[in-house]
Design an enzyme around this catalytic site. Structure first.
Site, PDB file in Angstrom:
ATOM      1  N   ASP A  79      19.643  75.753  56.489  1.00 49.85           N
ATOM      2  CA  ASP A  79      20.333  76.065  55.241  1.00 49.85           C
ATOM      3  C   ASP A  79      19.687  75.267  54.125  1.00 49.85           C
ATOM      4  O   ASP A  79      19.238  74.136  54.355  1.00 49.85           O
ATOM      5  CB  ASP A  79      21.822  75.715  55.344  1.00 49.85           C
ATOM      6  CG  ASP A  79      22.642  76.307  54.206  1.00 49.85           C
ATOM      7  OD1 ASP A  79      22.676  75.676  53.123  1.00 49.85           O
ATOM      8  OD2 ASP A  79      23.217  77.384  54.364  1.00 49.85           O
ATOM      9  N   TYR A 155      24.142  73.681  43.243  1.00 50.97           N
ATOM     10  CA  TYR A 155      25.152  73.314  44.239  1.00 50.97           C
ATOM     11  C   TYR A 155      25.555  71.845  44.095  1.00 50.97           C
ATOM     12  O   TYR A 155      26.724  71.493  44.216  1.00 50.97           O
ATOM     13  CB  TYR A 155      24.617  73.552  45.651  1.00 50.97           C
ATOM     14  CG  TYR A 155      24.752  74.963  46.145  1.00 50.97           C
ATOM     15  CD1 TYR A 155      25.976  75.452  46.597  1.00 50.97           C
ATOM     16  CD2 TYR A 155      23.647  75.820  46.178  1.00 50.97           C
ATOM     17  CE1 TYR A 155      26.105  76.742  47.064  1.00 50.97           C
ATOM     18  CE2 TYR A 155      23.770  77.117  46.641  1.00 50.97           C
ATOM     19  CZ  TYR A 155      24.993  77.579  47.082  1.00 50.97           C
ATOM     20  OH  TYR A 155      25.116  78.870  47.540  1.00 50.97           O
TER      21      TYR A 155
END
Length: 357
Positions: A79, A155
Site C-alpha cells: 500500500d 493522506y
C-alpha cells in the site's frame, strides 16, 4: 541474490519501446478483493495490515491473479501508505472508512519532526519483493511502487481520504513553505524506498499520483510533478546490468502529459479520459504509454468487453516506434467478475498481435 531467469520480458521491452510480439497487459489492483482467494487469504491474515506486513501473505496474494490469468507482469502487494506509517503517523484501517492516520501533520511542530525513516522499518516490504521475485520463478517481471509525494502528503495532512482536500489545500495556500518541506522530506523518503525495492528485486517501478488531478494547472507542476521529478532523478535506473523502467501515473493528469514526459520517466500511465492516439501525437513516442480502458467496462458483456479492448488498441494504433502496455485507467473494482478479466486479457493478447508487425 540470484533470481531465476526471466522467461517473459514483453512488459519490460514494451516500456522501453522495443519490438514485442503483442501488447502486454497487467491491471492496477490486480491482486485484490474481486478474487475469492484474496479474501480468503486476508481473512487468514486477520487484517489488511496483517496481510501487507507479512511477506508470506504478500507473496501469496501477489501471485494469485497470475495463477488465474496470463498477465504479463506482477505487482508487489502493498500500500502507498506503508511509507508514511514508517514515518511515525500511526496508520490504521477503520471498517467502512478506509485508512486513517492517528497523528496527521497539522502544526509546525508536526512538520518539523517529520524525517526520512530508517528503511529497516520497511524491511517486510523488501523481504516480500525478494520472496515474490523468487516465487515467480521467472514467469513475468515484478513491479515495485510508491505513492507520489503529493498523494502521500495528502493522506498525511488530511489524516484520511478526502472529498475536498480542505486541510492540505489550506496549507498550500496559507503556508506553502510548510507544505514544500513535507513534500521534500517525502520525496527523499520515496526515492530511498523505491531504490530499496529495486535492490530487493523489483524489475520496474511505478509512481502512483492518485490525487494529482485535484490540483489547478500551475500548482500541479509546483506541488506534485516537481517532486515526482525529484524522486525519478534519484532512482537507480539499472540493477545488475539490467534497465529498470519507471512508470509515472497521475489520475486526471491528461492536461499535463507533455510536462509529465519531461519528468524523466520511461512510461506514462493514462486514465480513461485521454485518447491514446492523441497522447502519442502529443509526446511523439518519446515514452511508452500505459492504459487506459475504463475499469467499469469490465461490467459489460463479453462482447462489449472485447469490443472496448479492441477500441483501445486501435486508438493507440500501429506500435512502430511506440510502446504500449495495456491496463485499466485506474484500479480494478472489487465487484468485478473474474471471468470478465479473462475476456479482457485474452482479447488484448489475441487482437494486439496484428499491431506489432
Amino acid at each position: 541474490m540470484a533470481f531465476p531467469v526471466l522467461q517473459n520480458d514483453v512488459f519490460l521491452r514494451a516500456l522501453q519501446r522495443q519490438h514485442v510480439p503483442y501488447t502486454p497487459v497487467w491491471l492496477m489492483r490486480q491482486a485484490g478483493r474481486y478474487l475469492t482467494e484474496y479474501n480468503e487469504t486476508r481473512a487468514r491474515a486477520g487484517s489488511f495490515l496483517g496481510l501487507a506486513k507479512n511477506p508470506d501473505f504478500a507473496t501469496e496474494v501477489t501471485l494469485q491473479p497470475l495463477d488465474r490469468f496470463p498477465l504479463d507482469a506482477a505487482i508487489l502487494f502493498s500500500d502507498i501508505l506503508m511509507l508514511p506509517d514508517a514515518m511515525g503517523l500511526g496508520l490504521g484501517f477503520v471498517a467502512g472508512e478506509g485508512p486513517q492516520f492517528a497523528r496527521p501533520l497539522r502544526t509546525q511542530q508536526d512538520v518539523e519532526q517529520l524525517a526520512v525513516p530508517d528503511m529497516n522499518q520497511l524491511r517486510y516490504v523488501f523481504d516480500a519483493v525478494s520472496q515474490i521475485r523468487q516465487s515467480l520463478n521467472g514467469r513475468v517481471p515484478l513491479i515495485g511502487f510508491a505513492g507520489s509525494p503529493w498523494t502521500v502528503t495528502c493522506y498525511m495532512v488530511e489524516g484520511r481520504g478526502s472529498s475536498d482536500y480542505r486541510q492540505i489545500k489550506t496549507m498550500m495556500y496559507a503556508q506553502p513553505a510548510m507544505l514544500h518541506h513535507i513534500l521534500e522530506v517525502t520525496a527523499q523518503a520515496t526515492a530511498q524506498y523505491l531504490n530499496e525495492q529495486i535492490r530487493a528485486g523489483a524489475q520496474a517501478v511505478m509512481i502512483f499520483d492518485s490525487w494529482g488531478g485535484v490540483l489547478a494547472d500551475g500548482l500541479y507542476q509546483q506541488f506534485s510533478l516537481a517532486y515526482i521529478t525529484k524522486v525519478i532523478s534519484q532512482l537507480e535506473r539499472s540493477h545488475d546490468g539490467v534497465t529498470v523502467p519507471v512508470i509515472s501515473f497521475t489520475k486526471g493528469g491528461g492536461l499535463w502529459l507533455e510536462d509529465i514526459v519531461n519528468s524523466g520517466c520511461d512510461a506514462v500511465g493514462l486514465d480513461w479520459t485521454v485518447s491514446l492516439n492523441q497522447a502519442r501525437k502529443r509526446v511523439g513516442d518519446r515514452v511508452a504509454l500505459q492504459g487506459n480502458i475504463d475499469p467499469m467496462a469490465l461490467f459489460g458483456t463479453e462482447d462489449a468487453i472485447r469490443q472496448e479492448v479492441r477500441r483501445v488498441i486501435d486508438d493507440f494504433g500501429p506500435v512502430t516506434n511506440g510502446g504500449h502496455v495495456f491496463n485499466l485507467g485506474h484500479g480494478i473494482s472489487q465487484f468485478t467478475p473474474p471471468q470478465n478479466v479473462s475476456f479482457l486479457v485474452d482479447e488484448v493478447h489475441s487482437y494486439s498481435a496484428s499491431k506489432h508487425g
